[in-house]
Structure formats: structure tokens, C-alpha cells
Design an enzyme around this catalytic site. Sequence first.
Site, short mmCIF file in Angstrom:
data_model
loop_
_atom_site.label_atom_id
_atom_site.label_comp_id
_atom_site.label_asym_id
_atom_site.label_seq_id
_atom_site.Cartn_x
_atom_site.Cartn_y
_atom_site.Cartn_z
N ASN A 183 14.28 -83.33 -4.76
CA ASN A 183 14.32 -81.78 -4.28
C ASN A 183 13.44 -81.60 -3.24
O ASN A 183 12.06 -81.52 -3.64
CB ASN A 183 13.99 -80.97 -5.54
CG ASN A 183 13.75 -79.47 -5.15
OD1 ASN A 183 14.29 -78.99 -3.95
ND2 ASN A 183 13.36 -78.65 -5.91
N LYS A 214 12.79 -79.06 -1.59
CA LYS A 214 12.15 -77.77 -1.46
C LYS A 214 12.04 -77.33 0.15
O LYS A 214 12.83 -77.71 0.95
CB LYS A 214 10.75 -77.66 -1.98
CG LYS A 214 10.73 -78.04 -3.39
CD LYS A 214 9.63 -77.76 -4.31
CE LYS A 214 9.62 -78.68 -5.63
NZ LYS A 214 8.66 -78.12 -6.62
N HIS A 254 16.49 -73.38 -10.77
CA HIS A 254 15.12 -73.77 -10.42
C HIS A 254 14.04 -72.82 -10.88
O HIS A 254 14.17 -71.51 -10.51
CB HIS A 254 14.82 -74.74 -9.21
CG HIS A 254 13.64 -75.25 -9.15
ND1 HIS A 254 12.42 -74.85 -9.10
CD2 HIS A 254 13.55 -76.77 -8.86
CE1 HIS A 254 11.57 -75.78 -9.14
NE2 HIS A 254 12.32 -77.00 -8.96
N GLU A 272 11.24 -72.12 -9.50
CA GLU A 272 10.79 -71.37 -8.46
C GLU A 272 11.77 -70.38 -7.82
O GLU A 272 11.47 -69.45 -7.29
CB GLU A 272 10.56 -72.39 -7.35
CG GLU A 272 9.22 -73.30 -7.79
CD GLU A 272 9.09 -74.65 -7.13
OE1 GLU A 272 9.94 -74.76 -6.15
OE2 GLU A 272 8.38 -75.62 -7.42
N GLU A 285 12.53 -79.15 -16.81
CA GLU A 285 11.44 -79.06 -15.87
C GLU A 285 10.52 -78.19 -16.52
O GLU A 285 10.51 -76.81 -16.38
CB GLU A 285 11.81 -78.83 -14.62
CG GLU A 285 12.88 -79.55 -13.89
CD GLU A 285 12.65 -79.41 -12.57
OE1 GLU A 285 12.33 -80.56 -11.90
OE2 GLU A 285 12.75 -78.50 -11.74
N GLY A 293 4.92 -79.69 -9.85
CA GLY A 293 3.83 -79.87 -8.79
C GLY A 293 2.32 -79.90 -9.38
O GLY A 293 1.40 -79.61 -8.51
N SER A 300 6.37 -83.53 -11.89
CA SER A 300 5.17 -84.43 -11.50
C SER A 300 5.70 -85.97 -11.97
O SER A 300 4.80 -86.89 -12.36
CB SER A 300 3.96 -84.28 -12.14
OG SER A 300 3.55 -82.83 -11.64
C1 PEP Z 1 10.59 -79.73 -9.02
O1 PEP Z 1 10.34 -78.80 -8.50
O2 PEP Z 1 11.95 -79.74 -9.33
C2 PEP Z 1 9.58 -80.89 -9.41
C3 PEP Z 1 9.95 -81.61 -10.32
O3 PEP Z 1 8.69 -80.88 -8.50
P1 PEP Z 1 7.34 -82.07 -8.79
O4 PEP Z 1 8.04 -83.18 -8.92
O5 PEP Z 1 6.45 -82.07 -7.47
O6 PEP Z 1 6.58 -81.63 -9.96
#
Ligand code: PEP
Length: 254
Positions: A10, A12, A93, A95, A165, A171, A211
Site C-alpha cells: 500500500n 498510500k 483502511h 487511515e 491491521e 507505521g 510494520s
Molecule cells: C498499512 O498502512 O496498511 C500498513 C500496514 O503500514 P505499515 O506497514 O507502514 O505499518
Amino acid sequence: MADRPLIVGNWKMNGTRAMLSEARAIDRAAQRHMKVEVAIAPPYTLIHAVHREVEQIGVGAQDCHPGTDGAFTGDISATMLADAGAKFVIVGHSERRQGHGESNDLVKEKAQSALDAGMNVIMCCGEDEATRDAGKAAAFVSKQLKASLPAQIESAGEKLTVAYEPIWAIGTGKTATPEDIGAMHAEIRQLLIKLYGEEQGAEVRILYGGSVKPENAREILSVEDVNGALVGGASLTADSFMGIAIAAGDTLEA
Ligand code: PEP
């Protein structure tokens, strides 16, 4: 269960046309690791260009509007995304849920419109830190998923992927423990079987996100019912992203 783990990047709100070389590098590497299914969700502006540049990897979108067309300034429909070459859409998601106030009902409508446009759906779910600390993570995620998933999906095992998630792990460099991931994925599996039946529910891939990087991927991807990863930060370079895909392939041999 599809045998091939699925590793989805992703991007973003990252990436201009200069990033197309990274997409090509990911694609070339993916051709050498066919045991793993690799896909990326670049920003809208790059979907068509990435779709034209790559041969092996899947290309998808990070969101869509629930409608098909009309007076929705700045929005993009699933039909338009499919036309641009997207094969899947990420919906729900955190976000989007947090930053844009998206409700479960809206997420469900978006998922349905992506399915109606012939695309696959990656449905995200996950609890915040306070919910986990209060011991309510499993109940929260179950409720969120039940309210966000379309009640009926034809060929759910093929069309749907769920991404767990935990918000506090996105992040942040923090990851859930393998035990917590395993417990949550088992809950989600039971829910999918209840919703879509024994056969289809067992086929839906459940990704972990939060992460994930090459250093921790093997441990996470070895957990029962973890069928791949949704990767943010570490998907922005072919080296780190394909490090995760290679770790996924290694778990098949272990
Ligand atoms: C995400 O936003 O889907 C995600 C898993 O981000 P990160 O791997 O940066 O934690």
C-alpha cells in the site's frame, strides 16, 4: 485455502512517475518468486501507468467511492478504477476510517461497488491501542468486520481478502505478537466461515498488516491463518518489499 501467500504493498500518498522504476523492479523480482502472489496499490495517479508497465504483479487501488458516476467532485468510482487497470480495491483502511470518518456502512457500500465492478476487495479491520489494552480487541474486530462485509459475496474465497491491521502497529515499528496475531486470525477465520460457509470462508486469505518488514516477516508469516501481509512503509522500495515476499516464500518451504 489458496496456497500462495499474498503480499500487497500500500503505497498510500507516495509516488510520482519516478516511482515507476520501483514498480518495474518489484515486477521483475516477482517473476522470480512465483510461489508468492505480489500486488501493489499505488496512488490513483499511477494506477494506469503501473498497470501498463508490469506483467506479473497485481495492481489495485487504495479506496473508491461507493457510487458508479455522478456529481462527486474529486471522487473516483470502482468502475473508473477497473477501467484504469485496477484488479482490487482496499477498503476500510484505518487511515480512511479515522482520517475521513468512514463508517462501517460506507465501507460496506464501497466493498459492494468494487465487487460489482468486477474487482476483488481487501477489507481492512483492526483495533486501536485502548481497545486492545481493555481486552476488547477480538470483540471489536468481529463487530467491525460483521458490519463492514457484504452479507453475500459470490466466490468469497476468491473475491475477498481480509487484512487485520491493529491501528497501533501501523507505521509505528510496533508489531503484534505472533500469539496475538494467531488468536485474532483464528477469530476472523471463524467469522468468515460463519458468514460465507465452510468452503468459501476457509478460502478467504487473511493478511496481517502493521510494520511488517523483511526482518520480522518470516516470523509473522509463519503464524497459522496468516496468509500474507499488507505492507505500507516497507513496500516503497523493491528491496524491502520483495524481502518480505521472499520471506513469505520461505515459509512454504519451512
Ligand atoms: C498499512 O498502512 O496498511 C500498513 C500496514 O503500514 P505499515 O506497514 O507502514 O505499518
